[in-house]
Design a protein around this motif. Structure first.
Motif, PDB file in Angstrom:
ATOM      1  N   GLY A   1       0.848  -5.291  28.749  1.00  0.00           N
ATOM      2  CA  GLY A   1       1.322  -4.847  27.443  1.00  0.00           C
ATOM      3  C   GLY A   1       0.697  -3.545  26.990  1.00  0.00           C
TER       4      GLY A   1
ATOM      5  N   LEU B   1       1.043  -5.618  22.204  1.00  0.00           N
ATOM      6  CA  LEU B   1       0.227  -6.824  22.136  1.00  0.00           C
ATOM      7  C   LEU B   1      -0.862  -6.614  21.083  1.00  0.00           C
ATOM      8  CD1 LEU B   1      -0.562  -9.632  23.255  1.00  0.00           C
ATOM      9  CD2 LEU B   1      -1.993  -8.428  24.926  1.00  0.00           C
TER      10      LEU B   1
ATOM     11  N   TRP C   1       2.431 -11.058  20.460  1.00  0.00           N
ATOM     12  CA  TRP C   1       3.406 -10.055  20.879  1.00  0.00           C
ATOM     13  C   TRP C   1       4.751 -10.314  20.203  1.00  0.00           C
ATOM     14  CZ3 TRP C   1       7.765 -11.616  23.541  1.00  0.00           C
ATOM     15  CH2 TRP C   1       7.713 -12.863  24.169  1.00  0.00           C
TER      16      TRP C   1
END
Length: 173
Positions: free
Chosen positions: A92, A31, A60
């Motif tokens: 993430g 991310l 992402w």
């Protein structure tokens, strides 16, 4: 695809799309994030106030970023956006350039991502003796892109709008 939508600014009309995008992110995905501020002063001093946090960009997927203004993360009416952002950071692997700065800024809205990657630190580890590790300086070297986006987009906007150099700050954009 130059016609493809590259960013989704979060607003009252499309916040459901922003939340959906963040919720679709698979666990363990990288991310990438960046905060925009009016400057680099992230802390208060008696003489100098901290620069204002303006917006958060999150991505992402390649060429798809959501842009969330600070006020969205602080508004009780949009708490669902805050929750989606926090969940994405938790799920993430957060990546930033100069992530320590971004972490400090995000603390002002009670978001505390744990960095998995910091490209500035990685470049420093690879090329310690190189004088600069700024993202702007690394783009031509690693991405074969000589576009000076700062000059093309930011400086030209200030010039066109006759903003004096002493008064220039990102918040005006």
């Amino acid at each position: 695809d130059t016609n493809a939508e590259k960013y989704i600014p979060c607003n009252a009309h499309n916040k459901a799309r922003v939340i959906e995008y963040l919720n679709r992110m698979p666990a363990g995905a990288v991310l990438a994030f960046d905060v925009e501020t009016d400057g680099l002063q992230w802390y208060e001093t008696p003489a100098v106030p901290a620069d204002d946090f303006l917006a958060l960009g999150l991505a992402w997927q390649p060429k798809r970023v959501v842009i969330i203004p600070k006020w969205f993360l602080l508004s009780a009416d949009h708490y669902d956006v805050y929750q989606a952002v926090q969940a994405a950071f938790d799920r993430g692997k957060p990546l930033a350039h100069n992530g320590k700065f971004d972490q400090h800024i995000l603390e002002s809205v009670d978001i505390r991502p744990v960095l998995a990657y910091d490209t500035m630190l990685a470049h420093y580890a690879l090329q310690e003796i190189k004088g600069t590790h700024s993202l702007k300086d690394l783009i031509p070297e690693y991405l074969n892109c000589d576009d000076d986006y700062e000059k093309r987009l930011v400086t030209s906007w200030f010039d066109e709008n006759k903003i004096k150099k002493a008064d220039r700050r990102y918040g005006l954009l």
